[in-house]
Design an enzyme around this catalytic site. Structure first.
Site, PDB file in Angstrom:
ATOM      1  N   CYS A  82      24.723 -20.427  24.585  1.00 29.07           N
ATOM      2  CA  CYS A  82      24.763 -21.374  23.479  1.00 29.07           C
ATOM      3  C   CYS A  82      23.846 -20.912  22.349  1.00 29.07           C
ATOM      4  O   CYS A  82      22.686 -20.550  22.587  1.00 29.07           O
ATOM      5  CB  CYS A  82      24.327 -22.743  23.996  1.00 29.07           C
ATOM      6  SG  CYS A  82      23.980 -23.949  22.708  1.00 29.07           S
ATOM      7  N   GLU A  83      24.345 -20.921  21.124  1.00 26.52           N
ATOM      8  CA  GLU A  83      23.535 -20.454  20.002  1.00 26.52           C
ATOM      9  C   GLU A  83      22.436 -21.445  19.617  1.00 26.52           C
ATOM     10  O   GLU A  83      21.541 -21.104  18.845  1.00 26.52           O
ATOM     11  CB  GLU A  83      24.418 -20.172  18.792  1.00 26.52           C
ATOM     12  CG  GLU A  83      25.076 -21.385  18.170  1.00 26.52           C
ATOM     13  CD  GLU A  83      25.949 -21.025  16.986  1.00 26.52           C
ATOM     14  OE1 GLU A  83      26.017 -21.860  16.057  1.00 26.52           O
ATOM     15  OE2 GLU A  83      26.560 -19.943  16.979  1.00 26.52           O
ATOM     16  N   HIS A  84      22.494 -22.656  20.134  1.00 24.43           N
ATOM     17  CA  HIS A  84      21.490 -23.661  19.789  1.00 24.43           C
ATOM     18  C   HIS A  84      20.229 -23.556  20.644  1.00 24.43           C
ATOM     19  O   HIS A  84      19.121 -23.762  20.145  1.00 24.43           O
ATOM     20  CB  HIS A  84      22.081 -25.068  19.924  1.00 24.43           C
ATOM     21  CG  HIS A  84      23.236 -25.299  19.016  1.00 24.43           C
ATOM     22  ND1 HIS A  84      24.334 -26.053  19.382  1.00 24.43           N
ATOM     23  CD2 HIS A  84      23.485 -24.858  17.753  1.00 24.43           C
ATOM     24  CE1 HIS A  84      25.205 -26.073  18.382  1.00 24.43           C
ATOM     25  NE2 HIS A  84      24.715 -25.363  17.389  1.00 24.43           N
ATOM     26  N   HIS A  85      20.403 -23.238  21.951  1.00 24.70           N
ATOM     27  CA  HIS A  85      19.251 -23.170  22.843  1.00 24.70           C
ATOM     28  C   HIS A  85      19.155 -21.841  23.588  1.00 24.70           C
ATOM     29  O   HIS A  85      18.216 -21.630  24.343  1.00 24.70           O
ATOM     30  CB  HIS A  85      19.312 -24.313  23.880  1.00 24.70           C
ATOM     31  CG  HIS A  85      19.356 -25.673  23.273  1.00 24.70           C
ATOM     32  ND1 HIS A  85      20.535 -26.369  23.112  1.00 24.70           N
ATOM     33  CD2 HIS A  85      18.381 -26.457  22.751  1.00 24.70           C
ATOM     34  CE1 HIS A  85      20.280 -27.543  22.536  1.00 24.70           C
ATOM     35  NE2 HIS A  85      18.985 -27.622  22.312  1.00 24.70           N
TER      36      HIS A  85
ATOM     37  N   GLN B 243      31.209 -23.173  21.922  1.00 25.35           N
ATOM     38  CA  GLN B 243      32.517 -23.096  22.567  1.00 25.35           C
ATOM     39  C   GLN B 243      33.640 -23.250  21.550  1.00 25.35           C
ATOM     40  O   GLN B 243      34.675 -22.579  21.639  1.00 25.35           O
ATOM     41  CB  GLN B 243      32.626 -24.164  23.655  1.00 25.35           C
ATOM     42  CG  GLN B 243      33.960 -24.137  24.399  1.00 25.35           C
ATOM     43  CD  GLN B 243      33.986 -25.111  25.551  1.00 25.35           C
ATOM     44  OE1 GLN B 243      32.950 -25.433  26.146  1.00 25.35           O
ATOM     45  NE2 GLN B 243      35.168 -25.597  25.896  1.00 25.35           N
TER      46      GLN B 243
ATOM     47  N   HIS C 137      28.105 -26.455  30.345  1.00 23.68           N
ATOM     48  CA  HIS C 137      26.990 -26.037  29.493  1.00 23.68           C
ATOM     49  C   HIS C 137      25.654 -26.390  30.138  1.00 23.68           C
ATOM     50  O   HIS C 137      25.378 -27.563  30.402  1.00 23.68           O
ATOM     51  CB  HIS C 137      27.100 -26.712  28.121  1.00 23.68           C
ATOM     52  CG  HIS C 137      28.267 -26.239  27.317  1.00 23.68           C
ATOM     53  ND1 HIS C 137      28.132 -25.461  26.196  1.00 23.68           N
ATOM     54  CD2 HIS C 137      29.610 -26.417  27.491  1.00 23.68           C
ATOM     55  CE1 HIS C 137      29.328 -25.181  25.688  1.00 23.68           C
ATOM     56  NE2 HIS C 137      30.239 -25.758  26.462  1.00 23.68           N
TER      57      HIS C 137
ATOM     58  N   CYS D 134      22.860 -26.361  28.794  1.00 23.66           N
ATOM     59  CA  CYS D 134      22.001 -27.147  27.908  1.00 23.66           C
ATOM     60  C   CYS D 134      22.212 -28.645  28.123  1.00 23.66           C
ATOM     61  O   CYS D 134      21.389 -29.457  27.701  1.00 23.66           O
ATOM     62  CB  CYS D 134      22.233 -26.779  26.442  1.00 23.66           C
ATOM     63  SG  CYS D 134      23.914 -27.024  25.868  1.00 23.66           S
TER      64      CYS D 134
END
Length: 216
Positions: free
Chosen positions: A105-108, A146, A174, A176
């Protein structure tokens, strides 16, 4: 046979067929700088990067990143260069189901894993099935959402093969959501995207879904 393949590939190739892997518009850090950054994170987390169990961890992490994020150094469209025309006139749906993938995931920067289902209606030829799986791997081996990955896979198939229609469904869990934050175990995220006949005809979408679920 090779002449048929080359002729059809040339006809199907888009205008940007010679496009290379995108070069980032920023200066990439050196390996030494990357390893130093890992040492900083270890210390920030509260441990000693110089203790025996961690002293080689920065080197190992950077080496692992080269594999986990190797998709940045590959061109997904190049995987679909070779198209086979001698398929006995076959023009019905081609479905590749349950392509396993691992991404981050690019956020976490936490993993998400799952499977991808791809279908398309050939437009004069078919591509090797393993090549579709390689396209999935290239996009998965980048920092992702995704939703973006779903769109990228379909757009690549459309751009390179120019099928009469294509469909992509991604099912993923996910980390996260399960190991941090809301901590909900077992939840799945499903995304899909359609083009051509799949977008225009709900019956084709239903057929795709039915074939995908037949193996569930």
């Amino acid at each position: 046979m090779d002449s048929v393949v080359k002729s059809l590939s040339a006809r199907l190739a888009p205008a940007n067929a010679d496009k290379q892997v995108t070069v980032p518009d920023f200066e990439r850090p050196t390996r030494e700088e990357a390893e130093a950054a890992v040492r900083t994170l270890i210390a920030w987390a509260g441990d000693n990067p110089d203790r025996e169990g961690l002293v080689d961890t920065p080197r190992r992490v950077v080496k692992a990143y080269e594999e986990l994020y190797g998709g940045y150094r590959q061109d997904p469209e190049a995987q679909l260069d070779r198209v086979f025309a001698e398929v006995g006139g076959y023009d019905d749906m081609v479905l590749l189901r349950d392509i396993q993938f691992f991404s981050h995931c690019e956020h976490h920067m936490v993993p998400f894993t799952g499977r991808v289902h791809i279908a398309y209606y050939p437009n004069g030829g078919v591509v090797g099935l393993s090549k579709l799986a390689r396209v999935v791997d290239i996009f998965a081996n980048r920092l992702q959402t995704q939703e973006t990955m779903t769109a990228q896979i379909l757009d690549t198939i459309d751009a390179r093969l120019r099928p009469r229609g294509a469909a992509v469904m991604v099912e993923a869990a996910h980390m996260c959501m399960s190991m941090r934050g809301i901590q909900k175990q077992g939840s799945m995220t499903i995304t899909s995207r359609f083009s051509g006949v799949f977008r225009e005809d709900p019956a084709e979408q239903a057929r795709f879904m039915t074939l995908v679920r037949a193996g569930a």
